[in-house]
Each structure stands twice: as C-alpha cells, then as structure tokens.
Design a protein around this motif. Structure first.
Motif, mmCIF file in Angstrom:
data_model
loop_
_atom_site.group_PDB
_atom_site.id
_atom_site.type_symbol
_atom_site.label_atom_id
_atom_site.label_comp_id
_atom_site.label_asym_id
_atom_site.label_seq_id
_atom_site.Cartn_x
_atom_site.Cartn_y
_atom_site.Cartn_z
ATOM 1 N N MET A 2 -9.759 0.964 13.295
ATOM 2 C CA MET A 2 -9.323 -0.038 12.218
ATOM 3 C C MET A 2 -8.179 0.539 11.369
ATOM 4 O O MET A 2 -7.949 1.635 11.053
ATOM 5 N N PRO A 3 -7.269 -0.371 10.887
ATOM 6 C CA PRO A 3 -6.388 0.049 10.002
ATOM 7 C C PRO A 3 -6.843 0.765 8.624
ATOM 8 O O PRO A 3 -7.969 0.395 8.103
ATOM 9 N N SER A 4 -6.086 1.648 8.206
ATOM 10 C CA SER A 4 -6.603 2.354 6.831
ATOM 11 C C SER A 4 -5.366 2.514 5.874
ATOM 12 O O SER A 4 -4.257 2.170 6.155
ATOM 13 N N ALA A 5 -5.970 2.692 4.435
ATOM 14 C CA ALA A 5 -4.975 2.979 3.626
ATOM 15 C C ALA A 5 -4.132 4.289 3.729
ATOM 16 O O ALA A 5 -2.777 4.406 3.123
ATOM 17 N N ARG A 40 -0.014 -10.661 -3.110
ATOM 18 C CA ARG A 40 -0.518 -10.504 -1.716
ATOM 19 C C ARG A 40 -1.179 -9.055 -1.739
ATOM 20 O O ARG A 40 -0.485 -8.393 -2.279
ATOM 21 N N ALA A 41 -2.181 -8.882 -1.137
ATOM 22 C CA ALA A 41 -2.874 -7.821 -1.223
ATOM 23 C C ALA A 41 -3.732 -7.539 0.158
ATOM 24 O O ALA A 41 -4.475 -8.407 0.666
ATOM 25 N N ILE A 42 -3.892 -6.465 0.574
ATOM 26 C CA ILE A 42 -4.683 -5.898 1.807
ATOM 27 C C ILE A 42 -5.568 -4.822 1.275
ATOM 28 O O ILE A 42 -5.327 -3.868 0.585
ATOM 29 N N GLY A 53 -3.692 -2.465 -1.232
ATOM 30 C CA GLY A 53 -2.241 -2.266 -0.825
ATOM 31 C C GLY A 53 -1.495 -3.642 -1.303
ATOM 32 O O GLY A 53 -2.065 -4.656 -1.221
ATOM 33 N N SER A 54 -0.312 -3.548 -1.582
ATOM 34 C CA SER A 54 0.707 -4.585 -1.937
ATOM 35 C C SER A 54 1.505 -5.058 -0.630
ATOM 36 O O SER A 54 1.447 -4.372 0.462
#
Length: 350
Positions: A2-5, A40-42, A53-54
């Motif tokens: 999974m994607p991460s910060a 927009r944000a993740i 995240g932006s």
C-alpha cells in the motif's frame, strides 16, 4: 504494498474538455461526479498515524487537526484515500463551499491553526481508494476501487463524506448547472476500467466558461524584468467604485514587449512624469512576491473568459479573449455577470 506517506504518491489528474462526455467513447464506460473546489488531498492512515498529502510535495497535516482526529477515530483500519478538503459556510439549507475560509486555514501560527479548526472546521470528501490493509489498489479498475470506497467510507459520518456519482451523462450535465450554486466548479468523468495513474491526466473535467467585459486597471512587469507579466482587471460596483476583480497573464515573450508600448499612453503619471504605482493586497499565498503594479487610466476594456466568481473576484486567473474598443469602461459593471442559483451543499454529498 500500500502507498505510504514516507513515499507520497502524486494524485491522478484530469484533462479539460468543453462538454460533459457521452458514454461509449474511446475511454469506454464513464463514471461522473461533481468537481469539488478545495484542496486536493491524499490521506495516509497506517492504523495509528494520519498524514495528509497535497497535490504538490507539501504536507497539509498540521493545518487540519480536526480532520486528523476524525480520521483516527472513524477509519476502520489502514487505508489511503484520495479526495478533497473543503470548508462549508452559510445557513442550514443554504450551505455552500467557502474557498476564502479554506484558504485562511493555511497559517504558520499553531495557535491560529487551532482557533480556525474550531471556527471554520473542514470536511473531507472522498472519491477514490488507493489502498486498504496492506494492499495497494492502484492497479485495480476505478469501478472496483469506488465500490470498495463506498463500503469503507459510506457510513462513517461527518466530517468524512463521499462524493455522489452517476453513469448518466444527462444527470451529470444537470449537476454542472445546479451544483455551481453550492460552490462547486464543474463535473469530472472517470473511466470505470482505468487503473490509478499518478500525475497523469486520465480523467476528464468540464468547468464553467463565461465571458465578461472588464476594465484594465494596470499591469505588473514580468518576473524576467522585460515586458508585461499580467494585467489587473476591474469592474464598477453599483455605487460607482472600481473594484479589482483579478487578472490575466500567460502572454508570449513577443506580446509582453508589445504591450509595454501599447499601454504607455494610458500610464498614470505624477507631477514629475513618473509612472504612478499601486499595490494589491498581500495574501498568505503571495509570500515575498511583488504585488505592486503600474496604474493605467481606466479607459481600456478587454473581454475575458472566466469560470466562476468568488465574492467580488474571479476565482481563478481569467483568460484573454479580445480587446473591446467599442465598449465604454463605465459600462463594465458587476450586473453583467451571471450568478448561479443557490443550491444546498448537503444535496451534493452522497
């Protein structure tokens, strides 16, 4: 995985089109949803810690403590959400998005951030799921990702919401008109079979396009120091005041130099013959940017294209259309602008 910060992902983007696309084109089956006008944000949640995240490289986490608390409390497990942070305002039954209030949330002082998190709390509108548990969903088709998102987020409650969707282009075209009254700025069409493509313009977006005749108030020099970088625009209010409504830019190198000569006869000068300069109000987004401009005699009229009005200013930079030597500057008033019919934001949310 999974994607991460720790390795933030760039959001998938949209390409502008002139009208709501029909089903059955080269992109196949489409899903339509409102286009939100916010940040927009993740959102990355590992089960304990939240990071926001932006669209760029900047993290938004510290500016929205109320959302961090809500994600930590509401999300059932590790996941990565794609969506939009927005702020709402207005009386119950007549609420709409409030871009000005949202923009104020980006503040360097922690005390101010804390105050605004209570005074103008944000909410998050989710429209894609990029991962859950320890599994990445990036390669899954959007239709499958959206179904999983509905199951994960659908019942969480405020301030985490879902965006409405439809596969009916006629309904999407109606949304384009109606939802503007709630502060939204268009419709997005997403291919149901498409994988998530970071930083690629796979989606299609339809925004509002209107024209207005405005007065040229002045110009700013280009950052290169050569030629006109942007023109400042104005409209007359009902009481005869000339209000700054925004600007136009994006001129070619040649056109920037030409404009200096063309505008020279209109430059306002002091008793010594030097150009009179003014300055627009500095905002938190202008930073150290030079906000001064050369004043012009307010007689030149230009027709511009714009998408929407926020208060008394164009929400985004307007686009040059043509000069209007036939128009009297005094006739360029706010009355010519089309105002959307009010629409309750609660009717937009899924």
């Amino acid at each position: 995985m999974m994607p991460s910060a720790a390795d933030p992902i760039a959001p998938m983007l949209a390409k502008a089109v002139d009208a709501v696309p029909e089903q059955g084109g080269k992109l196949g089956a489409l899903n339509y949803e409102p286009k939100w006008d916010g940040f927009r944000a993740i959102v990355y949640f590992d089960g304990e810690t939240v990071e926001i995240g932006s669209r760029g490289s900047k993290m938004l986490t510290r500016y929205f403590p109320e959302l961090v608390e809500a994600f930590t409390r509401l999300l059932p497990g590790p996941c990565v959400l794609d969506g939009e942070i927005v702020v709402r305002s207005g009386e119950q039954g007549h609420e709409k998005l409030d871009w000005e209030a949202l923009s104020q949330r980006i503040h360097p002082a922690a005390s101010r951030v804390a105050t605004l998190s209570v005074a103008t709390p944000a909410m998050f509108v989710a429209f894609d799921l990029l991962g859950a548990g320890d599994e990445s969903y990036l390669e899954r088709p959007f239709g499958e990702r959206r179904a999983a998102l509905d199951e994960l987020v659908g019942g969480l409650g405020h301030p985490v919401h879902l965006s409405q969707t439809t596969t009916d282009p006629a309904l999407a075209a109606r949304w384009l008109v109606e939802f503007e009254g709630a502060g939204l700025d268009g419709v997005v069409a997403k291919p149901l079979a498409a994988a998530y493509a970071p930083n690629k313009r796979v989606m299609l977006k339809v925004k509002h396009h209107r024209t207005a005749d405005v007065v040229v108030l002045g110009y700013r020099m280009h950052t290169s120091g050569t030629g006109v970088g942007s023109l400042l625009l104005g409209l007359y209010t009902a009481d005869g005041a000339l209000a700054n409504v925004g600007g136009i830019s994006a001129f070619t190198d040649v056109r920037r130099r030409e404009l200096i000569d063309e505008l020279a006869p209109l430059v306002t000068r002091d008793a010594k013959g030097d150009p009179v300069r003014g300055a627009t109000e500095r905002s938190r987004f202008s930073g150290s940017k030079d906000v001064s401009f050369v004043r012009l005699d307010p007689t030149l009229v230009v027709e511009v294209r714009y998408d929407q009005l926020e208060g008394q200013r164009f929400r985004h930079t307007a686009q040059f259309d043509r000069w209007r030597p036939d128009r009297d500057a005094r006739s360029c008033t706010f009355e010519q602008l089309e105002r959307p019919v009010s629409y309750d934001l609660n009717e937009v949310l899924a």
